[in-house]
Enzyme design. Structure first.
Site, PDB file in Angstrom:
ATOM      1  N   GLU A   1       9.700 -19.647  19.348  1.00  0.00           N
ATOM      2  CA  GLU A   1       8.764 -20.382  20.216  1.00  0.00           C
ATOM      3  C   GLU A   1       7.996 -21.468  19.452  1.00  0.00           C
ATOM      4  OE1 GLU A   1       6.978 -18.405  23.460  1.00  0.00           O
ATOM      5  OE2 GLU A   1       8.329 -16.683  23.317  1.00  0.00           O
TER       6      GLU A   1
ATOM      7  N   ILE B   1       0.843  -1.208   0.000  1.00  0.00           N
ATOM      8  CA  ILE B   1       0.000   0.000   0.000  1.00  0.00           C
ATOM      9  C   ILE B   1       0.878   1.258   0.000  1.00  0.00           C
ATOM     10  CG2 ILE B   1      -1.637   1.327   1.443  1.00  0.00           C
ATOM     11  CD1 ILE B   1      -2.924  -1.430   2.176  1.00  0.00           C
TER      12      ILE B   1
HETATM   13  N1  CAA Z   1       2.733 -30.121  27.848  1.00  0.00           N
HETATM   14  C1  CAA Z   1       3.120 -31.112  28.716  1.00  0.00           C
HETATM   15  N2  CAA Z   1       3.827 -32.196  28.312  1.00  0.00           N
HETATM   16  C2  CAA Z   1       4.132 -32.290  27.009  1.00  0.00           C
HETATM   17  C3  CAA Z   1       3.760 -31.314  26.056  1.00  0.00           C
HETATM   18  C4  CAA Z   1       3.019 -30.198  26.528  1.00  0.00           C
HETATM   19  N3  CAA Z   1       2.618 -29.212  25.697  1.00  0.00           N
HETATM   20  N4  CAA Z   1       4.199 -31.680  24.855  1.00  0.00           N
HETATM   21  C5  CAA Z   1       4.819 -32.861  25.004  1.00  0.00           C
HETATM   22  N5  CAA Z   1       4.776 -33.219  26.300  1.00  0.00           N
HETATM   23  C6  CAA Z   1       5.310 -34.472  26.918  1.00  0.00           C
HETATM   24  C7  CAA Z   1       4.678 -35.686  26.245  1.00  0.00           C
HETATM   25  O1  CAA Z   1       3.467 -36.047  26.864  1.00  0.00           O
HETATM   26  C8  CAA Z   1       5.738 -36.752  26.457  1.00  0.00           C
HETATM   27  O2  CAA Z   1       5.664 -37.209  27.797  1.00  0.00           O
HETATM   28  P1  CAA Z   1       6.082 -38.721  28.208  1.00  0.00           P
HETATM   29  O3  CAA Z   1       7.530 -38.860  28.006  1.00  0.00           O
HETATM   30  O4  CAA Z   1       5.704 -38.801  29.650  1.00  0.00           O
HETATM   31  O5  CAA Z   1       5.292 -39.619  27.311  1.00  0.00           O
HETATM   32  C9  CAA Z   1       7.024 -35.940  26.329  1.00  0.00           C
HETATM   33  O6  CAA Z   1       6.687 -34.581  26.610  1.00  0.00           O
HETATM   34  C10 CAA Z   1       7.665 -36.060  24.956  1.00  0.00           C
HETATM   35  O7  CAA Z   1       6.704 -35.642  24.006  1.00  0.00           O
HETATM   36  P2  CAA Z   1       6.918 -35.867  22.436  1.00  0.00           P
HETATM   37  O8  CAA Z   1       7.268 -37.304  22.183  1.00  0.00           O
HETATM   38  O9  CAA Z   1       5.747 -35.297  21.729  1.00  0.00           O
HETATM   39  O10 CAA Z   1       8.248 -34.991  22.189  1.00  0.00           O
HETATM   40  P3  CAA Z   1       9.095 -34.732  20.876  1.00  0.00           P
HETATM   41  O11 CAA Z   1      10.513 -34.924  21.175  1.00  0.00           O
HETATM   42  O12 CAA Z   1       8.492 -35.458  19.705  1.00  0.00           O
HETATM   43  O13 CAA Z   1       8.922 -33.123  20.671  1.00  0.00           O
HETATM   44  C11 CAA Z   1       7.889 -31.120  19.863  1.00  0.00           C
HETATM   45  C12 CAA Z   1       7.718 -32.528  20.494  1.00  0.00           C
HETATM   46  C13 CAA Z   1       6.473 -30.565  19.777  1.00  0.00           C
HETATM   47  C14 CAA Z   1       8.493 -31.166  18.481  1.00  0.00           C
HETATM   48  C15 CAA Z   1       8.736 -30.248  20.819  1.00  0.00           C
HETATM   49  O14 CAA Z   1      10.084 -30.696  20.806  1.00  0.00           O
HETATM   50  C16 CAA Z   1       8.703 -28.794  20.453  1.00  0.00           C
HETATM   51  O15 CAA Z   1       7.766 -28.079  20.825  1.00  0.00           O
HETATM   52  N6  CAA Z   1       9.721 -28.289  19.713  1.00  0.00           N
HETATM   53  C17 CAA Z   1       9.838 -26.882  19.405  1.00  0.00           C
HETATM   54  C18 CAA Z   1      10.672 -26.194  20.430  1.00  0.00           C
HETATM   55  C19 CAA Z   1      10.511 -24.711  20.409  1.00  0.00           C
HETATM   56  O16 CAA Z   1       9.395 -24.187  20.354  1.00  0.00           O
HETATM   57  N7  CAA Z   1      11.614 -24.005  20.490  1.00  0.00           N
HETATM   58  C20 CAA Z   1      11.608 -22.582  20.546  1.00  0.00           C
HETATM   59  C21 CAA Z   1      12.707 -22.121  21.437  1.00  0.00           C
HETATM   60  S1  CAA Z   1      12.262 -20.915  22.569  1.00  0.00           S
HETATM   61  C22 CAA Z   1      12.459 -19.427  21.840  1.00  0.00           C
HETATM   62  O17 CAA Z   1      12.120 -19.244  20.710  1.00  0.00           O
HETATM   63  C23 CAA Z   1      13.157 -18.451  22.713  1.00  0.00           C
HETATM   64  C24 CAA Z   1      12.917 -17.018  22.769  1.00  0.00           C
HETATM   65  O18 CAA Z   1      13.675 -16.405  23.478  1.00  0.00           O
HETATM   66  C25 CAA Z   1      11.776 -16.303  22.167  1.00  0.00           C
END
Ligand code: CAA
Length: 407
Positions: A389, A363
């Protein structure tokens, strides 16, 4: 009519059972009187104090410490925490409203604030003991101390369980070695929440969450990152070499680190959704104003249908993103599990912020491409909301995996 439709469904064998009615559990996005007052106060403060220096903060990559001081003086640094810890005792919806207002004026200020509140003070409140709440949370609520959240590493971003920053268990303390990347509030913070590994073979079950204080021996900083957007926020690597951290600084239990990180990010993602809505709305406001000033073909460009359609599409999507953000905040305030709602809000709002800010530049035309106007800054600031995040791809993964689990 409604009655006959229901009868028809029953006739086909469907039945409907509810334990609560919509009347008992209404979904309302109407702001309370307190929320409206705080929205107005923060909007006025952000327009008067933060917006006028946003361009300079961006151009000089300057951390606006004076903005933090004003947030602290306005009792906003502990907004969603109980008054007994020095917080304001307000709800998460109010927090989202505040983040939006800050982001409209200055995205740098909104992320400085949300990394402190959502990502650091919140896990201390949720997982901390009474002693930790009094020692660590209280000065964070007053703004005397600022927080930073340290999960990502040079080699791990989306795959949080692959963290290799080591916390060796030495009895009553951990010995921390390794580094964390992309740390918001980088060199400016006072308390750092570190997600570290105690046993590589255990992956997510070996992680611990520990609070490390600035000034701890062996705790240093890498270079400040030269970023595309939110350039006033201090982003750097943090490095630990044989840094001793007392066990008294651990949040939760041994092995709780991944849970602490995920629960924290659920709330953090609503903050980023609110930031994205604010950036998009800020861009819309500038685009609208410009469309009433700039003339082409003998009329204001806002009177041209091409521009009107862009403004209409932008505002429609922004309103939808705001409603998803409020919806997630309300679920959080009700104490429901809100992982999926937070991911919906962040995913949609971030993509809306990107689309809206690109339209805003369009725009403004040539003036959108130069730094004389804020349009290009909003577009640069928007991009990070699709990355930090949890990237948009991670939000889709979270939504899909929760859908498949029936959550
Ligand atoms: N709440 C509670 N527990 C949770 C959960 C949640 N939201 N998500 C997963 N879990 C638990 C699961 O229940 C599981 O528990 P058990 O071991 O007891 O079974 C455990 O955690 C493992 O879960 P997953 O098998 O699903 O885990 P994964 O290794 O496959 O990872 C993922 C899942 C969603 C990919 C996760 O790794 C993720 O969110 N990754 C992205 C990370 C991220 O957002 N990084 C950003 C960095 S921060 C930032 O940006 C900083 C800043 O300064 C702004």
């Amino acid at each position: 009519m409604a009655g006959s439709a229901f009868q028809a469904r029953k006739a086909h064998g469907y039945s409907m059972q509810t334990t609560t009615t919509l009347k008992e559990n209404p979904i309302t996005f109407e702001l309370t009187e307190d929320q409206s007052l705080i929205e107005e106060m923060v909007r006025e403060m952000a327009e008067k104090e933060f917006a006028p220096r946003a361009a300079e903060v961006d151009q000089k990559h300057r951390f606006p410490r004076e903005n933090w001081d004003l947030l602290a003086a306005s009792d906003l640094c502990g907004l969603p925490f109980p008054e007994e810890y020095g917080g304001a005792g307000l709800d998460h919806m109010t927090y989202a409203i505040v983040v939006e207002e800050l982001a409209k004026a200055c995205a740098t200020t909104s992320v400085m604030y949300s990394a402190h509140v959502s990502l650091t003070a919140t896990p201390v409140y949720i997982f901390g003991t009474e002693e930790q709440r009094n020692r660590i949370l209280r000065p964070m609520c007053s703004g005397e101390k600022m927080g930073a959240f340290c999960l990502s590493e040079p080699g791990t971003g989306s795959d949080s369980a692959a963290a290799t920053c080591m916390a060796d268990d030495k009895g009553d303390y951990f010995l921390l070695n390794g580094s964390k990347n992309w740390i918001t509030n980088g060199i400016e913070a006072d308390w750092y929440l570190i997600i570290a590994q105690t046993d590589l073979a255990k992956r997510h079950k070996g992680l611990v969450a520990i609070m490390v204080e600035k000034g701890s021996e062996g705790f240093t900083f890498g270079k400040l990152e030269d970023k595309l957007g939110i350039r006033g926020s201090s982003t750097c690597q943090v490095i630990f070499e044989d840094t001793k951290v007392p066990k008294a600084n651990m949040l939760g239990e041994m092995g709780d680190g991944f849970k602490v990180a995920m629960v924290t990010l659920d709330g953090g993602r609503i903050g980023i959704a609110a930031q994205a809505v604010g950036i998009a709305q800020g861009a819309w406001n500038h685009a609208y104003k410009y469309s009433r000033e700039r003339q082409a073909f003998g009329k204001y460009i806002g009177d041209l249908q091409a521009i009107q359609h862009m403004l209409a599409d932008m505002q429609t999507e922004i309103d939808a993103a705001r409603l998803l953000t409020y919806h997630a905040s309300l679920a959080q305030d009700r104490g429901d599990k809100f992982t999926t709602e937070a991911a919906h809000a962040k995913l949609f709002a971030a993509e809306v912020a990107m689309r809206s800010t690109v339209k805003c530049v369009q725009i403004f035309g040539g003036y959108g491409y130069v730094t004389d106007y804020p349009a290009e800054r909003y577009m640069r600031d928007a991009k990070i909301t699709e990355i930090y995040e949890g990237t948009s791809e991670i939000q889709r993964l979270v939504i899909a995996s929760n859908l498949l689990k029936g959550n």
